[in-house]
Motif scaffolding. Sequence first.
Motif, PDB file in Angstrom:
ATOM      1  N   ILE A 154       0.852  -1.190   0.000  1.00 35.24           N
ATOM      2  CA  ILE A 154       0.000   0.000   0.000  1.00 35.24           C
ATOM      3  C   ILE A 154       0.886   1.237   0.000  1.00 35.24           C
ATOM      4  O   ILE A 154       1.862   1.318   0.735  1.00 35.24           O
ATOM      5  CB  ILE A 154      -0.950  -0.020   1.215  1.00 35.24           C
ATOM      6  CG1 ILE A 154      -1.930  -1.178   1.047  1.00 35.24           C
ATOM      7  CG2 ILE A 154      -1.682   1.303   1.357  1.00 35.24           C
ATOM      8  CD1 ILE A 154      -2.599  -1.616   2.325  1.00 35.24           C
ATOM      9  N   GLY A 155       0.571   2.173  -0.863  1.00 38.00           N
ATOM     10  CA  GLY A 155       1.338   3.403  -0.911  1.00 38.00           C
ATOM     11  C   GLY A 155       2.448   3.386  -1.948  1.00 38.00           C
ATOM     12  O   GLY A 155       3.028   4.417  -2.226  1.00 38.00           O
ATOM     13  N   VAL A 156       2.748   2.215  -2.502  1.00 41.33           N
ATOM     14  CA  VAL A 156       3.752   2.178  -3.564  1.00 41.33           C
ATOM     15  C   VAL A 156       3.028   2.136  -4.903  1.00 41.33           C
ATOM     16  O   VAL A 156       2.339   1.191  -5.215  1.00 41.33           O
ATOM     17  CB  VAL A 156       4.694   0.962  -3.426  1.00 41.33           C
ATOM     18  CG1 VAL A 156       5.632   0.869  -4.619  1.00 41.33           C
ATOM     19  CG2 VAL A 156       5.500   1.073  -2.143  1.00 41.33           C
ATOM     20  N   ASP A 157       3.176   3.202  -5.683  1.00 42.00           N
ATOM     21  CA  ASP A 157       2.474   3.286  -6.953  1.00 42.00           C
ATOM     22  C   ASP A 157       3.225   2.567  -8.063  1.00 42.00           C
ATOM     23  O   ASP A 157       2.635   1.929  -8.897  1.00 42.00           O
ATOM     24  CB  ASP A 157       2.298   4.758  -7.371  1.00 42.00           C
ATOM     25  CG  ASP A 157       1.437   5.513  -6.388  1.00 42.00           C
ATOM     26  OD1 ASP A 157       0.500   4.905  -5.865  1.00 42.00           O
ATOM     27  OD2 ASP A 157       1.708   6.695  -6.147  1.00 42.00           O
ATOM     28  N   PHE A 158       4.534   2.739  -8.040  1.00 39.10           N
ATOM     29  CA  PHE A 158       5.304   2.135  -9.130  1.00 39.10           C
ATOM     30  C   PHE A 158       6.728   1.835  -8.718  1.00 39.10           C
ATOM     31  O   PHE A 158       7.241   2.374  -7.749  1.00 39.10           O
ATOM     32  CB  PHE A 158       5.286   3.047 -10.366  1.00 39.10           C
ATOM     33  CG  PHE A 158       6.159   4.267 -10.245  1.00 39.10           C
ATOM     34  CD1 PHE A 158       7.476   4.239 -10.721  1.00 39.10           C
ATOM     35  CD2 PHE A 158       5.680   5.432  -9.679  1.00 39.10           C
ATOM     36  CE1 PHE A 158       8.278   5.349 -10.623  1.00 39.10           C
ATOM     37  CE2 PHE A 158       6.494   6.551  -9.576  1.00 39.10           C
ATOM     38  CZ  PHE A 158       7.785   6.516 -10.040  1.00 39.10           C
ATOM     39  N   LEU A 159       7.355   0.955  -9.480  1.00 34.98           N
ATOM     40  CA  LEU A 159       8.773   0.684  -9.347  1.00 34.98           C
ATOM     41  C   LEU A 159       9.400   0.947 -10.711  1.00 34.98           C
ATOM     42  O   LEU A 159       8.694   0.982 -11.710  1.00 34.98           O
ATOM     43  CB  LEU A 159       9.007  -0.779  -8.944  1.00 34.98           C
ATOM     44  CG  LEU A 159       8.686  -1.160  -7.502  1.00 34.98           C
ATOM     45  CD1 LEU A 159       8.833  -2.663  -7.303  1.00 34.98           C
ATOM     46  CD2 LEU A 159       9.592  -0.412  -6.524  1.00 34.98           C
ATOM     47  N   GLU A 160      10.704   1.131 -10.729  1.00 35.18           N
ATOM     48  CA  GLU A 160      11.333   1.395 -12.018  1.00 35.18           C
ATOM     49  C   GLU A 160      12.639   0.643 -12.173  1.00 35.18           C
ATOM     50  O   GLU A 160      13.228   0.169 -11.202  1.00 35.18           O
ATOM     51  CB  GLU A 160      11.561   2.895 -12.207  1.00 35.18           C
ATOM     52  CG  GLU A 160      12.371   3.528 -11.104  1.00 35.18           C
ATOM     53  CD  GLU A 160      12.549   5.035 -11.330  1.00 35.18           C
ATOM     54  OE1 GLU A 160      11.566   5.706 -11.669  1.00 35.18           O
ATOM     55  OE2 GLU A 160      13.680   5.498 -11.173  1.00 35.18           O
ATOM     56  N   ARG A 161      13.039   0.526 -13.437  1.00 34.61           N
ATOM     57  CA  ARG A 161      14.318  -0.092 -13.757  1.00 34.61           C
ATOM     58  C   ARG A 161      14.886   0.594 -14.987  1.00 34.61           C
ATOM     59  O   ARG A 161      14.156   0.914 -15.914  1.00 34.61           O
ATOM     60  CB  ARG A 161      14.121  -1.582 -14.034  1.00 34.61           C
ATOM     61  CG  ARG A 161      15.386  -2.283 -14.468  1.00 34.61           C
ATOM     62  CD  ARG A 161      15.229  -3.779 -14.475  1.00 34.61           C
ATOM     63  NE  ARG A 161      16.319  -4.397 -15.206  1.00 34.61           N
ATOM     64  CZ  ARG A 161      16.458  -5.713 -15.378  1.00 34.61           C
ATOM     65  NH1 ARG A 161      15.562  -6.543 -14.869  1.00 34.61           N
ATOM     66  NH2 ARG A 161      17.469  -6.194 -16.058  1.00 34.61           N
ATOM     67  N   GLN A 162      16.182   0.810 -14.955  1.00 33.76           N
ATOM     68  CA  GLN A 162      16.814   1.463 -16.098  1.00 33.76           C
ATOM     69  C   GLN A 162      17.476   0.423 -16.990  1.00 33.76           C
ATOM     70  O   GLN A 162      18.173  -0.464 -16.500  1.00 33.76           O
ATOM     71  CB  GLN A 162      17.846   2.474 -15.596  1.00 33.76           C
ATOM     72  CG  GLN A 162      18.321   3.407 -16.691  1.00 33.76           C
ATOM     73  CD  GLN A 162      18.913   4.677 -16.099  1.00 33.76           C
ATOM     74  OE1 GLN A 162      18.327   5.299 -15.212  1.00 33.76           O
ATOM     75  NE2 GLN A 162      20.082   5.060 -16.573  1.00 33.76           N
ATOM     76  N   ILE A 163      17.224   0.520 -18.286  1.00 34.79           N
ATOM     77  CA  ILE A 163      17.870  -0.379 -19.236  1.00 34.79           C
ATOM     78  C   ILE A 163      18.451   0.438 -20.391  1.00 34.79           C
ATOM     79  O   ILE A 163      18.206   1.639 -20.480  1.00 34.79           O
ATOM     80  CB  ILE A 163      16.908  -1.459 -19.789  1.00 34.79           C
ATOM     81  CG1 ILE A 163      15.717  -0.816 -20.505  1.00 34.79           C
ATOM     82  CG2 ILE A 163      16.445  -2.389 -18.690  1.00 34.79           C
ATOM     83  CD1 ILE A 163      14.859  -1.822 -21.274  1.00 34.79           C
ATOM     84  N   GLU A 164      19.187  -0.238 -21.245  1.00 34.63           N
ATOM     85  CA  GLU A 164      19.765   0.438 -22.395  1.00 34.63           C
ATOM     86  C   GLU A 164      19.120  -0.095 -23.668  1.00 34.63           C
ATOM     87  O   GLU A 164      19.017  -1.305 -23.859  1.00 34.63           O
ATOM     88  CB  GLU A 164      21.279   0.175 -22.423  1.00 34.63           C
ATOM     89  CG  GLU A 164      22.091   1.341 -22.936  1.00 34.63           C
ATOM     90  CD  GLU A 164      23.574   1.053 -22.892  1.00 34.63           C
ATOM     91  OE1 GLU A 164      24.078   0.494 -23.876  1.00 34.63           O
ATOM     92  OE2 GLU A 164      24.212   1.369 -21.860  1.00 34.63           O
ATOM     93  N   ILE A 165      18.644   0.836 -24.506  1.00 34.89           N
ATOM     94  CA  ILE A 165      18.072   0.458 -25.805  1.00 34.89           C
ATOM     95  C   ILE A 165      18.826   1.245 -26.873  1.00 34.89           C
ATOM     96  O   ILE A 165      18.828   2.474 -26.835  1.00 34.89           O
ATOM     97  CB  ILE A 165      16.558   0.802 -25.873  1.00 34.89           C
ATOM     98  CG1 ILE A 165      15.759   0.094 -24.773  1.00 34.89           C
ATOM     99  CG2 ILE A 165      15.989   0.495 -27.264  1.00 34.89           C
ATOM    100  CD1 ILE A 165      15.471  -1.374 -24.989  1.00 34.89           C
ATOM    101  N   ASP A 166      19.433   0.559 -27.799  1.00 35.57           N
ATOM    102  CA  ASP A 166      20.220   1.203 -28.860  1.00 35.57           C
ATOM    103  C   ASP A 166      21.213   2.221 -28.274  1.00 35.57           C
ATOM    104  O   ASP A 166      21.325   3.337 -28.784  1.00 35.57           O
ATOM    105  CB  ASP A 166      19.302   1.908 -29.875  1.00 35.57           C
ATOM    106  CG  ASP A 166      18.369   0.937 -30.575  1.00 35.57           C
ATOM    107  OD1 ASP A 166      18.749  -0.245 -30.712  1.00 35.57           O
ATOM    108  OD2 ASP A 166      17.272   1.357 -30.964  1.00 35.57           O
TER     109      ASP A 166
END
Length: 168
Positions: free
Chosen positions: A38-50
């Motif tokens: 509860i209270g966590v809307d989103f998580l993220e991850r960084q990747i490399e594209i081209d």
Amino acid sequence: ELEIAIKVVIVGNGGVGKSSMIQRYCKGIYTKDYKKTIGVDFLERQIEIDGEDVRIMLWDTAGQEEFDAITKAYYRGAQACVLTFSTTDRMSFEAIKDWKMKVENECGEIPTVVVQNKIDLMDQAVVSPEEAETLSRNLGCRLIRTSVKEDVNVASVFRYLATKCHQI
Ligand code: GDP
Ligand code: MG
């Protein structure tokens, strides 16, 4: 330098593995009894594209999907979508068309993939491979089969969507 960030919404009936997929992809963890955070809307991850850094932001529904109570805010600004069903849940498969409509109503046509999760449970499958392929083809989406539990194909889902967004 301009940073690229892509908001991805992950929809599908309750229990198909959406929250687990987000945890798996962003934190590298899998738990059988993942409690709705509860209270966590989103998580993220960084990747490399081209050769470029892309920030993938994954929004979780925290259970509202079970009451058809996903808010407009959840969809706002989404650039890509994962339509998820479970190998062992026929209703979740039949609901995919409706989820596609909902997302399209809120976001228009955005890069979308159909995900058949829990392929580690193929021996308990209630959807045939042909049915899954036909549905995806009719919706004009690629089908990707995943096991969040065994970490099969999860990263390919987001790499595929990020690549599609990047091409626009
Ligand atoms: P959500 O309601 O769509 O967010 O689904 P959850 O992420 O809460 O997952 C529902 C249940 O399915 C949990 O017990 C998960 O551990 C389990 N689950 C998720 N992914 C998989 C998978 O790939 N294989 C198996 N066997 N179970 C999974
Ligand atoms: Mg959930």
